[in-house]
Each structure stands twice: as C-alpha cells, then as structure tokens.
Design a protein around this motif. Structure first.
Motif: not given
Length: 186
Positions: A118, A157-158, A161-162, A165
């Motif tokens: 991250r 989750h990563t 959300y990425w 981005q």
C-alpha cells in the motif's frame, strides 16, 4: 498516462517476497506462483522486473530471512532495491532505477498488502507513476491479534479501494494477474 515525461515503459515491481516476510502469509504458495507467472511474462514481453527487499533489525541484509523466496529468482542484471521503510521509494534509488529504464507505469505485486504494498502504491501515484495492483499477487500475514481484519479481508479491501484510485494525469487500478499487459505503453 503517467505525468513523467518520456517514460513509456511498464515494469513489474516485486515487493518484499522474502523468506521471513511471507512465511505464514495468507495463501502464500498461490501468491508466489502468481508472481512467478508475472515475472516470466514480464521477461518474455521485454518489461523490466525490479525486486525490492526490506531489511532492518529483524531482517539483516544477506541473512536467510532476507533472501527472496526460493521459488523466485532474480535474473542477472535485474535491479534489486534495498529498503528500510514501507514506501519502496523512500530513501532508496528506486526512482533513479526506474528513470533509467524509462518506466512510467508500475505493475505491483508482493507483500505485505497492508504495509509495504500500500505504501509503495501511494508513493508511486504521488510521484507521477501509473500504478496497477495485481489483485491476486499480493498477500499479508494474520494481524487479527492486534485488531486488524483477517488477511483475506485486508486483501479484498485493498483490491477494492485501489480499483478506484486515480490522480490528475495518472491512472491506478486493480487487475488479476491473467489480465496484466506488460507491452502497454504510457
């Protein structure tokens, strides 16, 4: 669409896939196999592969725990970046290496999802790179004992959300390993 001038190339950035880092990591073998496939494809498609290795009090450079896992082998001449901080750019020569390779787009895989992966993704986007996360080629350890969600949820989750981005003049996103195109120019 990087904001970095004259950087048309894509590189695979393999973060901290070291013996001590991925020992006991969530779905370790599947993630290492996915990374091995990405490394093979990057090389076949002429994309640079850049290896990052974390070191510090717990992992001395050159120690068995610091070594890249035996399933992966950096090729002769592939850059290796030693780092002490979560963001692989911080206090390293990663930016100079990528500039020399004319890289403006990074395909990111490795460990740990909620720390170095991250941090490096955000560091890349902030520095002007397009940053693509390979959704099935990163992992983390179980930190539920300290209040973190289970590893599968951290990874999911990563990835989520990425996927959404972006930044002015830069792109990000999450894709499965099978959909990575190393020949894409920016």
């Amino acid at each position: 669409m990087t904001t970095l001038a004259d950087r048309p190339n894509t590189a695979l950035l393999v973060i901290d896939v070291q013996n001590d880092v991925v020992r006991g990591a969530h779905e370790r073998d599947a993630v290492v196999a996915a990374i091995a496939g990405l490394v093979e494809r990057a090389r076949a498609e002429g994309a640079p592969v850049v290896w990052v290795q974390d070191h510090g009090e717990e992992r001395a450079q050159g120690s068995p725990g610091w070594q890249i896992v035996p399933e992966l082998a950096p090729a002769e001449g592939e850059p290796r970046i030693a780092k002490e901080y979560g963001d692989s750019f911080e206090d390293t020569d990663l930016e100079q290496v990528l500039a020399g390779l004319r890289v403006g787009r990074l395909v990111v895989a490795g460990a740990q999802t909620d720390m170095c992966v991250r941090s490096t993704l955000h560091g890349a986007l902030t520095r002007g790179y397009d940053a693509l996360l390979v959704g099935d080629a990163h992992t983390t350890e179980d930190l539920t004992e300290w209040g973190a969600p289970p590893p599968a949820q951290v990874i999911a989750h990563t990835n989520l959300y990425w996927k959404f981005q972006s930044a002015p003049g830069r792109t990000a996103g999450t894709v499965p390993a099978a959909e990575v195109d190393f020949r894409q120019k920016v």
